[in-house]
Motif scaffolding. Structure first.
Motif: not given
Length: 114
Positions: A30-33, A41-52, A54-61, A68-70
């Protein structure tokens, strides 16, 4: 929810690594991962995510290089990292989110040498 990451290490530029995160608890599906990273010296940044769902999202870099897979049956989320670059170095954290709650793993170090 407890999250345990594995798979970090030292790799040369152009190489690959596969990170895994195993979650405890029965609410994993049920959780997004996601995977985040933090360089010194940098802030924490999103690399990739997958919703509950199954939709995925990636940093442009990382788009086109990371996947990412679950696996809800195994309570795991993986990050396949190809064509690694020195700027991909950092501590990678597994993240689990649901309404009102956010959980973090302890992090795993990824170092990419040039």
């Amino acid at each position: 929810v407890q999250l345990v990451e594995s798979g970090g290490g030292l790799v040369q530029a152009g190489g690959s690594l596969r990170l895994s995160c195993t979650a405890s608890g029965d609410i994993f599906s049920y959780n997004d991962m996601g995977w985040y990273r933090q360089a010194p010296g940098q802030q924490r940044e999103l690399v990739a995510e997958v919703t509950s769902r199954g939709s995925t999202n990636y940093a442009g870099s990382v788009k086109g290089r990371f996947t990412i897979s679950r696996d809800n049956a195994k309570n795991t989320v993986n990050l396949q990292m190809n064509s690694l670059k020195p700027e991909d170095s950092g501590v990678y954290y597994c993240n689990s989110k649901t309404i009102g709650f956010t959980y973090w793993g302890q992090g795993t170090q990824v170092t990419v040498s040039s």
